[in-house]
Design a protein around this motif. Structure first.
Motif, mmCIF file in Angstrom:
data_model
loop_
_atom_site.group_PDB
_atom_site.id
_atom_site.type_symbol
_atom_site.label_atom_id
_atom_site.label_comp_id
_atom_site.label_asym_id
_atom_site.label_seq_id
_atom_site.Cartn_x
_atom_site.Cartn_y
_atom_site.Cartn_z
ATOM 1 N N PRO A 86 39.546 148.108 -10.287
ATOM 2 C CA PRO A 86 38.654 147.835 -11.217
ATOM 3 C C PRO A 86 37.600 147.197 -10.354
ATOM 4 N N SER A 87 36.222 147.121 -10.689
ATOM 5 C CA SER A 87 35.260 146.341 -9.723
ATOM 6 C C SER A 87 34.231 145.638 -10.728
ATOM 7 N N PHE A 88 33.928 144.315 -10.568
ATOM 8 C CA PHE A 88 33.220 143.668 -11.271
ATOM 9 C C PHE A 88 32.088 143.015 -10.327
ATOM 10 N N SER A 89 30.890 143.360 -10.991
ATOM 11 C CA SER A 89 29.681 142.647 -10.290
ATOM 12 C C SER A 89 28.726 141.821 -11.161
ATOM 13 N N THR A 90 28.166 140.715 -10.783
ATOM 14 C CA THR A 90 27.019 140.024 -11.623
ATOM 15 C C THR A 90 26.002 139.658 -10.631
ATOM 16 N N THR A 91 25.055 139.701 -11.084
ATOM 17 C CA THR A 91 23.647 139.218 -10.337
ATOM 18 C C THR A 91 23.105 138.256 -11.380
ATOM 19 N N LYS A 92 22.751 136.971 -11.073
ATOM 20 C CA LYS A 92 22.214 135.774 -11.791
ATOM 21 C C LYS A 92 20.731 135.513 -10.967
ATOM 22 N N TYR A 93 19.655 135.189 -11.972
ATOM 23 C CA TYR A 93 18.506 134.643 -11.108
ATOM 24 C C TYR A 93 18.305 133.269 -11.650
ATOM 25 N N SER A 94 17.354 132.465 -10.961
ATOM 26 C CA SER A 94 17.263 131.221 -11.025
ATOM 27 C C SER A 94 15.953 131.008 -12.256
ATOM 28 N N ILE A 95 15.345 132.049 -12.564
ATOM 29 C CA ILE A 95 14.207 132.016 -13.298
ATOM 30 C C ILE A 95 14.352 132.778 -14.600
ATOM 31 N N ASP A 96 13.748 132.557 -15.751
ATOM 32 C CA ASP A 96 14.157 133.174 -16.993
ATOM 33 C C ASP A 96 13.202 134.577 -16.809
ATOM 34 N N ARG A 97 12.364 134.953 -16.093
ATOM 35 C CA ARG A 97 11.681 135.840 -15.960
ATOM 36 C C ARG A 97 12.599 137.401 -15.895
ATOM 37 N N PHE A 98 13.778 137.161 -15.086
ATOM 38 C CA PHE A 98 14.681 138.138 -14.640
ATOM 39 C C PHE A 98 15.962 137.997 -15.317
ATOM 40 N N SER A 99 16.526 138.874 -16.101
ATOM 41 C CA SER A 99 17.844 139.127 -16.560
ATOM 42 C C SER A 99 19.112 139.197 -15.884
ATOM 43 N N THR A 100 20.201 138.703 -16.358
ATOM 44 C CA THR A 100 21.416 138.670 -15.586
ATOM 45 C C THR A 100 21.823 140.320 -15.595
ATOM 46 N N ASN A 101 22.258 140.608 -14.504
ATOM 47 C CA ASN A 101 22.901 142.281 -14.293
ATOM 48 C C ASN A 101 24.491 141.806 -14.179
ATOM 49 N N LYS A 102 24.973 142.829 -14.997
ATOM 50 C CA LYS A 102 26.674 142.829 -14.893
ATOM 51 C C LYS A 102 26.963 144.436 -14.976
ATOM 52 N N PHE A 103 27.774 144.637 -13.959
ATOM 53 C CA PHE A 103 28.387 146.258 -13.995
ATOM 54 C C PHE A 103 29.832 146.185 -13.728
ATOM 55 N N VAL A 104 30.632 146.966 -14.251
ATOM 56 C CA VAL A 104 32.075 147.279 -14.082
ATOM 57 C C VAL A 104 32.200 148.636 -13.795
ATOM 58 N N ARG A 105 33.109 148.983 -12.833
ATOM 59 C CA ARG A 105 33.561 150.049 -12.510
ATOM 60 C C ARG A 105 35.086 150.359 -12.341
ATOM 61 N N HIS A 106 35.850 151.375 -12.734
ATOM 62 C CA HIS A 106 37.076 151.612 -12.618
ATOM 63 C C HIS A 106 37.446 152.763 -11.823
ATOM 64 N N ASP A 107 38.554 152.644 -10.909
ATOM 65 C CA ASP A 107 38.967 153.872 -9.916
ATOM 66 C C ASP A 107 40.351 153.709 -10.155
ATOM 67 N N PHE A 108 40.836 154.876 -10.238
ATOM 68 C CA PHE A 108 42.443 155.177 -10.269
ATOM 69 C C PHE A 108 42.805 156.230 -9.386
ATOM 70 N N SER A 109 43.584 156.219 -8.388
ATOM 71 C CA SER A 109 43.896 157.020 -7.477
ATOM 72 C C SER A 109 45.473 157.240 -7.268
ATOM 73 N N ILE A 110 46.031 158.292 -7.102
ATOM 74 C CA ILE A 110 47.397 158.783 -6.934
ATOM 75 C C ILE A 110 47.606 159.947 -5.617
ATOM 76 N N ARG A 111 48.506 159.585 -4.684
ATOM 77 C CA ARG A 111 48.682 160.356 -3.700
ATOM 78 C C ARG A 111 50.067 160.778 -3.590
ATOM 79 N N VAL A 112 50.279 162.020 -3.352
ATOM 80 C CA VAL A 112 51.682 162.675 -3.556
ATOM 81 C C VAL A 112 51.897 163.352 -2.235
ATOM 82 N N ASN A 113 53.120 162.965 -1.367
ATOM 83 C CA ASN A 113 53.133 163.686 -0.385
ATOM 84 C C ASN A 113 54.657 164.278 -0.090
ATOM 85 N N THR A 114 54.939 165.601 -0.181
ATOM 86 C CA THR A 114 56.281 166.011 -0.160
ATOM 87 C C THR A 114 56.379 167.045 1.050
#
Length: 203
Positions: A86-114
């Protein structure tokens, strides 16, 4: 008067730190089976100074991406490697004019070698991605499956291979970007399902 003038000023306060760590340990289950659990993490933090209508402000971004998985090995016959990140990112600003941005992403992988029989190798790489931040008609999730079969010939000096890229035909490049002024969803055209036949020779 339709004239724009741009000037520059050097300011202090910008920085960027990042780091990562990983731990794994091989556990022998018996003479032909082994298990290697693995955990890891990547994190970064960045601070940028800027101006908005002559008002100096800072933006601070943090990114954390842990991952967990294991590798199961059955001698020279089978190797299985699932991973979740999973990935979590947050961006905050020092002035109230801009709102905080929060994002989440999920990655699942499986590798099979025979490798059965001995000269034949079959490899599968399956990945699932889910981005709940995307809105509208953008594709939030996708499966991505690559598969390849190779066969050794000429006393293992030659290899004939057949590779299939994006078997499910779901490869997509949908992303979400956010700055202090706008949020943008974009999706690009990418190369999807195709097949490739190859031959390699070692000498």
């Amino acid at each position: 008067n339709l004239v724009r003038t741009t000037t520059y000023a050097n300011i202090n306060g910008n920085y960027n730190y990042y780091g990562s760590g990983r731990f794994n340990k091989t556990i022998k289950l018996d003479t032909i089976h082994s298990l290697k659990p693995e955990i890891g993490i990547y994190l970064s933090t960045r601070k940028n100074m800027s101006f908005s209508n002559d008002i100096k402000y800072s933006s601070k971004s943090t990114y954390i991406s842990p991952n967990i998985g294991f590798t199961y090995t059955w001698k020279d016959i089978l190797e299985l490697r699932p991973r979740y990140r999973p990935s979590f990112s947050t961006t905050k600003y020092s002035i109230d004019r801009f709102s905080t941005n929060k994002f989440v992403r999920h990655d699942f992988s499986i590798r099979v070698n025979t490798t059965v029989p001995k000269n034949l190798e079959w490899e599968n790489d399956i990945r699932y991605a889910y981005d709940p931040n995307l809105i509208g008609d953008f594709q939030k999730s996708s499966w991505f499956w690559n598969s390849s079969v190779s066969y050794s010939v000429l006393k293992d000096q030659g290899i004939i291979s057949l590779k299939a890229y994006d078997l499910l035909n779901q490869n997509t490049d949908a992303r979400r970007y956010a700055t202090e002024n706008y949020i943008q969803n974009s999706q690009s055209t990418v190369l999807q399902r195709y097949f490739l036949i190859g031959f390699s020779y070692k000498f």
